[in-house]
Design an enzyme around this catalytic site. Structure first.
Site, short mmCIF file in Angstrom:
data_model
loop_
_atom_site.label_atom_id
_atom_site.label_comp_id
_atom_site.label_asym_id
_atom_site.label_seq_id
_atom_site.Cartn_x
_atom_site.Cartn_y
_atom_site.Cartn_z
N ASP A 259 68.90 26.94 28.75
CA ASP A 259 69.87 27.99 28.42
C ASP A 259 71.27 27.53 28.78
O ASP A 259 71.46 26.61 29.59
CB ASP A 259 69.53 29.30 29.12
CG ASP A 259 69.60 29.20 30.65
OD1 ASP A 259 69.17 28.17 31.19
OD2 ASP A 259 70.08 30.17 31.29
N GLU B 5 68.34 29.95 33.90
CA GLU B 5 69.09 29.45 35.05
C GLU B 5 70.49 30.03 35.10
O GLU B 5 71.01 30.33 36.19
CB GLU B 5 69.15 27.92 35.00
CG GLU B 5 69.62 27.26 36.28
CD GLU B 5 71.15 27.16 36.42
OE1 GLU B 5 71.63 26.93 37.54
OE2 GLU B 5 71.84 27.32 35.38
#
Length: 629
Positions: free
Chosen positions: A259, A324
């Site tokens: 991400d 994250e």
């Protein structure tokens, strides 16, 4: 192909002359030497090119002159030069340094020889385009296997060639301006495909993009022969892949995240954030450094090893998450649920940075993080600043006062008890960090562009970033933000904060102290609401443990020089969670460099570091396999 044709016109050159050109585009000594070479500027460019590079030299060493009257540069050093016309506007030159050798009487390094070749070709192109009124584009590809200590250097970056095939490509444009261009390899194609997914985890509008990115990664891992699975969480998937495990081998878990951060403000980008480009030897796109470029380098390093050897020297687990950037809210639960299948001996992560380009860096600590948002509310709605201004409190003014209450004039944090549990710096750390190239106050100023250093008194910039806690304002707003004036007294204002924490500080304890501070210092006439955000604990490990030493050997082999040891200023909250749930330490092997613009517009990642990361993975698994731990 065109053979090298020697031109017997001696030119005086020695090592210091070539060094002049490394840091400046117009080093006078090298410029004068190159300009003295006779070139055939009528007719085809290839002839002029060959004449400019295949030049005999008078080389100076130890104040003695060595006349080389019948051997040109390429023949002297074992360099091969080939050229090919691709089109009327495009020309390719390949320099093969696989046979590079430097006679002992020559005061030039292999880097300088390569630099000399590139400079000669650039100058030839400039002259040719000027005389022929053309705009010919030339690609120079430098390839080959050279000794472990050799380096290839262009104008902006250093690339170490540790006994393996590597290449640099330069695109030379009219006027002598050098703009780096890299021939697309299958590995770069994979990275570009990975980067095109706008996998922004914090924005629900991109949920489908995050999932598509996870599915692409899963398919890539499966295509390599690994057993891969996509695991659902409450939000974004976790991808886990592994080879066939054998009980006699060590098990290594490599973590990364697919991400990325949002791209706002979009207008500050020089290119589209999800359409990757290579400029100046760097890949420009969101996620290049954080973390797609770094994690994919490990994936592709494994792919190369499997292709060449059919197996890995360790039991491998890849663990890649998609949350994250929002604090990994579901990964801890996933680790607990899958603790047995994720059991390992050591964890490796490349999601941090190098102190300076070409300087391998191993991190052994991370700062923790705790976030909060404060909203101040005054009147029930926006008011006319002339009709009501001065009669009621202005939330925008109040939020400014609240923000200033966090620090004294020198930058020390004023929250009661904030420093109570801070672990002091070790003497060896302060000594080591003071000697690290690229870690001086002036270096940080050069990267940031700030006019002067500022922060907690008694500490260097490196110490403040790597080992001291901070309180930062990440955003502030209230009232009219559009063009021109609007005479309004806003109904509310807000500020967003992040607190970076160091070993022995607990995020929950710090946020309670911060909450009490904000409530105690809330100006009169407004109400204060404190919303606690995500957090993560700080992390520190022993860099001198056996696995740490193995990682340092791998870094040394991959980059051709000894690594430095630092703590990281950033936060990866899951690293401490790994220790708490899996009971294992983590090796922090950063590949990004200062100026990579993580979390900002124009994020970038050097192609050379992407390639070095693949090499690092191969050395790392081999070193860990034979570690004493």
């Amino acid at each position: 192909m065109i053979e090298v044709v020697p031109v017997y016109q001696p030119v005086s050159l020695h090592g210091s002359d070539v060094d002049d050109e490394v840091d400046a585009d117009s080093g006078e000594s090298l410029q004068a030497a190159i300009m003295s070479v006779p070139m055939a500027l009528t007719g085809d460019f290839p002839e002029a090119l060959v004449r400019s590079v295949a030049m005999p030299l008078r080389l100076q060493s130890n104040n003695q002159n060595y006349d080389i009257k019948e051997v040109n540069l390429c023949q002297l050093c074992g360099v091969k030069l080939e050229a090919e016309i691709l089109s009327p506007q495009e020309f390719k030159v390949e320099v093969d340094v696989s046979g590079l050798h430097l006679p002992k009487e020559i005061d030039l390094t292999s880097r300088q020889v390569v630099k000399l070749v590139a400079a000669a070709i650039r100058r030839t192109l400039t002259e040719y385009n000027k005389n022929q009124k053309k705009d010919l584009q030339v690609t120079l590809r430098i390839t080959g296997t050279v000794d472990t200590n050799a380096t290839l250097q262009d104008l902006n970056c250093q690339y170490t060639v540790p006994g393996a095939m590597n290449w640099l490509t330069f695109c030379l444009r009219r006027g002598g301006n050098m703009r780096h261009s890299f021939a697309m390899t299958p590995q770069l194609e994979d990275l570009f495909a990975f980067l095109r997914f706008p996998s922004i985890s914090t924005d629900s509008r991109h949920n489908s993009d995050v999932r598509a990115c996870a599915e692409w990664l899963h398919a890539k891992l499966e295509s390599m022969g690994l057993n891969s699975a996509v695991h659902e969480t409450a939000q974004h998937p976790v991808v886990v892949a592994r080879n066939t495990h054998r009980p006699e081998r060590k098990t290594v878990l490599i973590y990364g995240h697919y991400d990325v951060q949002p791209v706002d403000p979009l207008h500050l980008w020089d290119s589209k954030p999800f359409e990757p480009e290579i400029r100046d030897g760097k890949i420009w796109a969101r996620g290049t450094s954080d973390n797609k470029g770094q994690m994919l380098a490990h994936v592709l390093g494994v792919e190369q090893t499997l292709h060449e050897q059919g197996d890995l020297p360790v039991n491998l687990i890849f663990l890649f998450e998609g949350e994250e950037e929002i604090g990994s809210p579901n990964l801890a639960g996933f680790l607990r649920e899958h603790r047995d299948s994720l059991a390992c001996d050591i964890i490796a992560v490349s999601d941090t940075g190098m102190v300076a380009p070409g300087l391998p860096t191993m991190g052994y600590g991370l700062r923790g993080i705790a976030c909060a948002e404060v909203t101040l509310r005054g009147p029930k709605g926006d008011l006319h600043s002339g009709v009501y201004g001065g009669a009621v409190a202005n939330p925008a003014t109040a939020i400014a006062r609240l923000v200033t209450s966090l620090h004294d004039s020198e930058g020390k944090i004023l929250v009661d008890g904030f420093y109570d549990d801070v672990r002091p710096l070790e003497a060896w750390e302060r000594e080591m960090w003071s000697l690290i190239p690229g870690a001086a106050d002036a270096d940080f100023l050069a990267v940031t562009g700030s006019p002067s250093a500022f922060g907690e008194p008694g500490y260097s910039s490196a110490e403040r970033i790597w080992a001291r806690p901070t309180a930062e304002v990440n955003g502030i707003g209230g009232g009219y933000q559009g063009e021109g004036s609007k005479t309004v007294l806003p109904a509310e204002a807000f500020a967003k904060f992040s607190f970076r924490l160091v070993p022995d500080q607990d995020p929950a304890d710090i946020m309670e102290k911060v909450r009490r501070h904000f409530l105690a210092h809330c100006p009169a006439g407004v109400t204060c609401e404190v919303e606690i955000g995500h957090d993560g604990k700080p992390y520190i490990a022993d860099p001198h443990a056996p696995f740490g030493k193995a990682a340092q050997r791998a870094l040394s082999k991959a980059f051709g020089r000894e690594p430095v040891l630092i703590r990281e200023g950033g936060s990866i909250p899951i690293i401490q969670t790994f220790r708490e749930i899996l009971g294992r330490d983590t090796l922090l092997l950063g590949l990004s460099i200062p100026g990579c613009q993580i979390h900002a517009p124009n994020e970038n990642f050097p192609v050379a570091n992407f390639e070095a990361g693949m090499l690092l993975n191969r050395y790392l698994l081999e070193e860990l396999a034979h570690s004493e731990a």
